[in-house]
Design a protein around this motif. Structure first.
Motif, PDB file in Angstrom:
ATOM      1  N   UNK A   6      37.293 -43.088  25.736  1.00  0.00           N
ATOM      2  CA  UNK A   6      36.676 -41.782  25.955  1.00  0.00           C
ATOM      3  C   UNK A   6      35.304 -41.902  26.595  1.00  0.00           C
ATOM      4  N   UNK A   7      34.639 -43.019  26.387  1.00  0.00           N
ATOM      5  CA  UNK A   7      33.348 -43.276  27.022  1.00  0.00           C
ATOM      6  C   UNK A   7      33.541 -43.970  28.364  1.00  0.00           C
ATOM      7  N   UNK A   8      34.372 -44.988  28.389  1.00  0.00           N
ATOM      8  CA  UNK A   8      34.580 -45.773  29.602  1.00  0.00           C
ATOM      9  C   UNK A   8      35.039 -44.901  30.774  1.00  0.00           C
ATOM     10  N   UNK A   9      35.880 -43.918  30.489  1.00  0.00           N
ATOM     11  CA  UNK A   9      36.421 -43.069  31.557  1.00  0.00           C
ATOM     12  C   UNK A   9      35.371 -42.158  32.181  1.00  0.00           C
ATOM     13  N   UNK A  10      34.216 -42.037  31.544  1.00  0.00           N
ATOM     14  CA  UNK A  10      33.149 -41.181  32.074  1.00  0.00           C
ATOM     15  C   UNK A  10      32.118 -41.968  32.875  1.00  0.00           C
ATOM     16  N   UNK A  11      32.312 -43.275  33.001  1.00  0.00           N
ATOM     17  CA  UNK A  11      31.337 -44.129  33.679  1.00  0.00           C
ATOM     18  C   UNK A  11      31.817 -44.532  35.062  1.00  0.00           C
ATOM     19  N   UNK A  12      30.936 -44.416  36.021  1.00  0.00           N
ATOM     20  CA  UNK A  12      31.229 -44.972  37.339  1.00  0.00           C
ATOM     21  C   UNK A  12      30.980 -46.464  37.350  1.00  0.00           C
ATOM     22  N   UNK A  36      26.955 -41.159  36.805  1.00  0.00           N
ATOM     23  CA  UNK A  36      27.995 -41.957  36.193  1.00  0.00           C
ATOM     24  C   UNK A  36      27.536 -43.192  35.468  1.00  0.00           C
ATOM     25  N   UNK A  37      26.233 -43.243  35.082  1.00  0.00           N
ATOM     26  CA  UNK A  37      25.755 -44.329  34.233  1.00  0.00           C
ATOM     27  C   UNK A  37      25.029 -43.712  33.032  1.00  0.00           C
ATOM     28  N   UNK A  38      25.007 -44.424  31.933  1.00  0.00           N
ATOM     29  CA  UNK A  38      24.373 -43.907  30.722  1.00  0.00           C
ATOM     30  C   UNK A  38      22.862 -43.843  30.931  1.00  0.00           C
ATOM     31  N   UNK A  39      22.283 -42.687  30.677  1.00  0.00           N
ATOM     32  CA  UNK A  39      20.835 -42.519  30.809  1.00  0.00           C
ATOM     33  C   UNK A  39      20.182 -42.578  29.444  1.00  0.00           C
ATOM     34  N   UNK A 307      22.329 -45.720  42.194  1.00  0.00           N
ATOM     35  CA  UNK A 307      23.637 -45.926  41.575  1.00  0.00           C
ATOM     36  C   UNK A 307      24.709 -46.126  42.644  1.00  0.00           C
ATOM     37  N   UNK A 308      24.632 -45.373  43.735  1.00  0.00           N
ATOM     38  CA  UNK A 308      25.592 -45.527  44.834  1.00  0.00           C
ATOM     39  C   UNK A 308      25.553 -46.948  45.398  1.00  0.00           C
TER      40      UNK A 308
END
Length: 324
Positions: A6-12, A36-39, A307-308
């Motif tokens: 559930x967390x991994x799928x939200x990360x780029x 798409x990265x944890x802030x 991030x890009x």
């Protein structure tokens, strides 16, 4: 991978924008999450608990707006609690974090045990900063979900252990979440951390030099102009081993090669508003930290641009490994 799906799928990217004292604020955190990265951010960056409430409410609102616009939840925002007994705000900061339903919390500078039960009862994922195998074992015994391994090369108060050795030593007894902190210069380093057995990596120094960070323009410009050889490990300013920028020390009128073992004020006490207003406190605040990854800072992009680029480097690194 130990990360919940559930967390991994939200990360780029398997990446956390590291919590940095006086640098990480709402604009940086929300931009990281939308990219798409944890802030993450230290709750100590807020002068008061009321201000912390405002920050957390804004981050939660931004996450809802991003989800409504994109049809999917952004990466989670993550408060960093300084749990050392010298921090009188721990109970109030914890209460604010619980009120705003943080999904992930990072604990630092002490045992996470005193805050574990309320965080776990709220369904929060708890990561703990550790700098040794002994501290990692204690954090695991306290019931954490993940370990942030502070290794040599991290900016600010740093670790001492070789990252390769530290990760493999921890993986001998821990199959939960592992985050590597220290020396993440680009997406190639993130991919290397993952190959070593980490679920996530911390990136700090490069996020200091983004448009959204709270750092001064002069600080960002100094990061661009600096390289690895400009980073000095010293106890002079905090009493702990800290990676600082030589040019900022020289600009303060000090000789980087002739510093006392301990001098000036403890900048970790700058949490206190009164300390911020002292003339000598203002002077030491312009002595800036950086990690060994500083050679990778070449400009001051937006968080989205950083991030890009990091994502492109990460994919290139993964492809190059597959070709071997």
């Amino acid at each position: 991978m130990s990360l919940p799906a559930s967390l991994r799928d939200r990360l780029r990217l398997p990446l956390i924008a590291a919590p940095m004292f006086l640098v990480s604020g709402p604009a940086l955190v929300t931009a990281a999450c939308r990219s798409g990265v944890i802030g993450s951010f230290p709750t100590a960056n807020c002068r008061t608990v009321d201000e912390l409430d405002v920050w957390l409410a804004g981050m939660a609102d931004d996450a809802r707006r991003a989800a409504d616009a994109d049809g999917r939840a952004p990466a989670p925002w993550c408060p960093n609690l300084i749990v050392h007994r010298s921090n009188p705000r721990v109970p109030d900061d914890l209460a604010a974090v619980l009120r705003h339903k943080a999904e992930i919390v990072i604990t630092s500078v002490g045992s996470p045990e005193p805050v574990m039960k309320p965080l776990k009862d709220a369904g929060c994922l708890v990561l703990a900063d550790v700098a040794s195998v002994r501290h990692a074992e204690k954090a695991v015994a306290a019931g954490v979900d993940g370990l942030v391994l502070l290794t040599a090369g991290a900016g600010g108060q740093t670790g001492w252990a070789n990252p390769f050795a530290f990760v493999r030593a921890v993986r001998q007894f821990w199959d939960g979440i592992v985050v590597m902190a220290g020396g993440m210069a680009d997406g190639h380093a993130v991919a290397a951390a993952q190959a070593l057995g980490c679920d996530l990596a911390y990136m700090g120094t490069k996020f200091i030099a983004t448009r959204e960070s709270l750092s001064k323009d002069a600080y960002k410009e100094m990061l661009v102009a600096s390289r690895l050889d400009d980073v000095l490990l010293t106890r002079a300013f905090t009493g702990l081993e800290t990676n600082m920028l030589r040019p900022s020390i020289a600009a303060a009128g000090l000789d980087p090669d002739n510093l006392p073992v301990r001098g000036g004020i403890d900048i970790s006490k700058d949490i206190n508003a009164a300390e911020r207003d002292r003339p000598d406190a203002r002077r030491w605040k312009d002595i800036w930290s950086a990690g060994h990854s500083v050679s990778g800072v070449t400009d001051v992009p937006s968080v989205a641009q950083l991030v890009e680029r990091t994502a492109a480097e990460y994919e290139a690194a993964r492809l190059s490994v597959k070709r071997v």
